[in-house]
Every structure is written in C-alpha cells, then in structure tokens.
Design an enzyme around this catalytic site. Structure first.
Site, mmCIF file in Angstrom:
data_model
loop_
_atom_site.group_PDB
_atom_site.id
_atom_site.type_symbol
_atom_site.label_atom_id
_atom_site.label_comp_id
_atom_site.label_asym_id
_atom_site.label_seq_id
_atom_site.Cartn_x
_atom_site.Cartn_y
_atom_site.Cartn_z
ATOM 1 N N HIS A 54 1.979 10.106 19.662
ATOM 2 C CA HIS A 54 2.547 11.417 19.379
ATOM 3 C C HIS A 54 2.146 12.542 20.433
ATOM 4 O O HIS A 54 1.176 12.342 21.048
ATOM 5 C CB HIS A 54 2.629 11.957 17.822
ATOM 6 C CG HIS A 54 1.074 12.244 17.579
ATOM 7 N ND1 HIS A 54 0.375 11.239 17.524
ATOM 8 C CD2 HIS A 54 0.602 13.350 16.940
ATOM 9 C CE1 HIS A 54 -0.831 11.459 17.024
ATOM 10 N NE2 HIS A 54 -0.733 13.136 16.722
ATOM 11 N N HIS A 56 0.377 15.101 20.241
ATOM 12 C CA HIS A 56 -0.917 16.033 20.103
ATOM 13 C C HIS A 56 -1.890 15.706 21.501
ATOM 14 O O HIS A 56 -1.923 14.654 21.422
ATOM 15 C CB HIS A 56 -1.591 15.910 18.826
ATOM 16 C CG HIS A 56 -0.728 16.374 17.739
ATOM 17 N ND1 HIS A 56 -0.863 16.160 16.279
ATOM 18 C CD2 HIS A 56 0.171 17.434 17.745
ATOM 19 C CE1 HIS A 56 -0.295 16.965 15.616
ATOM 20 N NE2 HIS A 56 0.524 17.735 16.422
ATOM 21 N N HIS A 94 3.971 13.551 10.605
ATOM 22 C CA HIS A 94 2.930 14.266 11.125
ATOM 23 C C HIS A 94 3.427 15.220 12.086
ATOM 24 O O HIS A 94 3.303 16.382 12.212
ATOM 25 C CB HIS A 94 1.999 13.098 11.551
ATOM 26 C CG HIS A 94 0.649 13.915 12.395
ATOM 27 N ND1 HIS A 94 -0.191 14.777 11.652
ATOM 28 C CD2 HIS A 94 0.397 13.800 13.859
ATOM 29 C CE1 HIS A 94 -0.997 14.997 12.577
ATOM 30 N NE2 HIS A 94 -0.852 14.655 13.591
ATOM 31 N N ASP A 154 -1.395 9.089 13.971
ATOM 32 C CA ASP A 154 -2.016 10.042 12.750
ATOM 33 C C ASP A 154 -0.878 9.792 11.556
ATOM 34 O O ASP A 154 -0.689 10.765 11.052
ATOM 35 C CB ASP A 154 -1.987 11.322 13.204
ATOM 36 C CG ASP A 154 -3.144 11.596 14.197
ATOM 37 O OD1 ASP A 154 -3.876 10.709 14.470
ATOM 38 O OD2 ASP A 154 -3.186 12.960 14.741
ATOM 39 N N ASP A 199 -5.151 15.566 21.365
ATOM 40 C CA ASP A 199 -6.264 14.601 21.191
ATOM 41 C C ASP A 199 -5.442 13.230 21.227
ATOM 42 O O ASP A 199 -6.474 12.131 20.902
ATOM 43 C CB ASP A 199 -6.876 14.908 19.775
ATOM 44 C CG ASP A 199 -5.929 14.642 18.531
ATOM 45 O OD1 ASP A 199 -4.875 15.267 18.728
ATOM 46 O OD2 ASP A 199 -6.537 14.334 17.494
ATOM 47 N N HIS A 200 -4.377 12.858 21.522
ATOM 48 C CA HIS A 200 -3.940 11.846 21.660
ATOM 49 C C HIS A 200 -3.318 11.403 23.059
ATOM 50 O O HIS A 200 -2.965 10.283 23.459
ATOM 51 C CB HIS A 200 -2.776 11.377 20.660
ATOM 52 C CG HIS A 200 -3.524 11.297 19.178
ATOM 53 N ND1 HIS A 200 -3.687 10.232 18.393
ATOM 54 C CD2 HIS A 200 -3.740 12.305 18.487
ATOM 55 C CE1 HIS A 200 -4.206 10.778 17.457
ATOM 56 N NE2 HIS A 200 -4.216 11.847 17.272
HETATM 57 FE FE FE Z 1 -4.895 13.308 15.652
HETATM 58 ZN ZN ZN Z 2 -1.908 14.533 15.692
#
Ligand code: FE
Ligand code: ZN
Length: 243
Positions: free
Chosen positions: A59, A61, A117, A135, A63-64
């Site tokens: 996804h 975000h 999410h 997530d 942090d990914h």
């Molecule tokens: Fe995350």
């Molecule tokens: Zn996430």
C-alpha cells in the site's frame, strides 16, 4: 533471520521503529516486500546473494514504499503494485490486478485486493504457503481503518481467513504485544489467546519477533479475524482505537 517454509525462504527485515519488510525466495526467484529503508533493504538482499527480481508494495504509506525505487534500481528489480492505486505508488514496472498471478521460481505469486487500511491495499500470495498482508492483518490485530468501511475491511479479513490454514502471514509491523492486551480485554475466556499472549510476552521480553504468524493460530486468537459480521468488526475497531 531466515526461515525455510514449504520450499520458500523467508527473511524478516526489521526497519524504521517497528516495521517489518520481507524477502521471499523460491527456486532462484526473489521478491522484497515493503522496503521503507533502501539501505537496510539493500544490505539484506546482498546478504542473501545480491539478486532481486521484484519489489512488491502492499500500500501507498511512506513506511512501506519510501525505499522502493532505490532498492529496485540497485538490483534491476521490477517494481510491482496494485494497478488501481498506481497513482499513489512509485512508478510501477508491473501493475497487477485482483487475482492476477505470475510464475515465481517453481511456484506462483498472486495479488489479491484487501482494502480497509487503505482503499488500494493488497496482499501477495506465494503459492498456497505465504501471504504478505502488510497493514491489513497483524498478529492479534488489524490495521487502522483509514480509508475503508467496516463492510470493506471485514470482507478483506474474511478473504484472508479463507486461505489455507497453514499459510504463513508476513505482517507489516511488530504490534503483537499491544494487540494482545486489547484482544485479552475483549475475549478473556479464550484459552488459545491466553496461551498465545504468554508466548508473545516471553518473545518480546527477550527482544524477539512474533511474526511470521500462522493463519490457523490467528483464526483461534485474533478478535478482528474472528468477527462474524461487519457490525462486530466495527465495534472492535472503534474500541481498539480508544484502547
Ligand atoms: Fe505501516
Ligand atoms: Zn500503513
């Protein structure tokens, strides 16, 4: 850390504060899932032989995905993500659609959509052995519902719940200890959950990871996966947000 499972090699790559990225190999094919930190990811790939075919994104975000472009460029790997969410992802070399699959070593790599999410969240399935679920699903918990409805998220969890019980789940974060506290508060008579919580407490006290986790174990212990209806899921998700 690498483990062998059903012909696959699974390497957990901790990054940032509590993120887990993953390197999965099978018969010479290799894929790296959710590289937030390119330097850490590159080092992990180098340790496993210095070859990488795919960078898979669950996804959008940060942090990914933050290290995705640099990691893919370093090894000439193809950047792979959900076609429907391509506008929010780094430039993809391969945009996949729901249920699409490709050959992966002697096995297969399949993308299924698991929104909730985020609206474009996907899960990558390796054969019938591994699900990299980002997530969407955590051990004893699930992701926050940023872009979904309870109906949508519940459907995604049900989709994961109906995979082979022996499926290894590669989750995106080490949240299990906090998740266990909430899970015990809503399901205090669940003996399998109490046993799992004790194991989790020991592992975390020793600084060890609780993931991968097996789907069969989550089906017995994870309140979000066990929610029978969207309404029940909605109540749990709202309670966890306040917990
Ligand atoms: Fe995350
Ligand atoms: Zn996430």
């Amino acid at each position: 850390m690498s483990i062998a499972y059903a012909g696959f090699t699974i390497t957990r790559v901790p990054m940032l504060t509590d993120n887990y990225a993953w390197l999965v190999g099978h018969d010479g094919a290799s894929a790296f899932i959710d590289p937030a930190d390119a330097a850490v990811a590159i080092e992990a790939v180098d340790r496993q032989g210095g070859k990488l075919d795919y960078v898979l994104l669950t996804h959008h975000h940060d942090d990914h995905i933050a290290g995705a472009a640099a990691l893919a460029a370093r090894f000439g790997a193809a950047l792979v993500g959900n076609a429907a969410d391509a506008a929010r992802l780094p430039a993809l070399d391969m945009a996949m659609n729901d249920n699409e699959s490709i050959a992966f070593g002697g096995s297969t790599l399949k993308m299924i959509t698991t929104p909730g999410h985020t609206s474009g969240h996907v899960t990558y399935l390796f054969g019938d052995a591994i699900a990299a679920c980002g997530d969407t699903l955590f051990s004893l918990g699930c992701g926050r519902m940023f872009e979904g409805t309870p109906e949508i998220f519940h459907t995604s969890l049900h989709r994961l719940a109906t995979l082979a019980p022996d499926t290894m789940l590669l989750c995106g974060h080490e949240y299990t200890l906090a998740n266990a506290r909430f899970a015990r508060s809503v399901d205090p008579d669940n003996e399998a959950l109490m046993a799992r919580a004790r194991v989790v407490e020991k592992l975390r006290a020793a600084g060890e990871a609780t993931i991968p986790t097996r789907l069969a174990d989550e089906l017995l212990t994870n309140p979000f996966l066990r929610a029978q209806t969207p309404e029940e899921f909605a109540r749990l998700r709202a309670a966890k947000d306040r917990f």
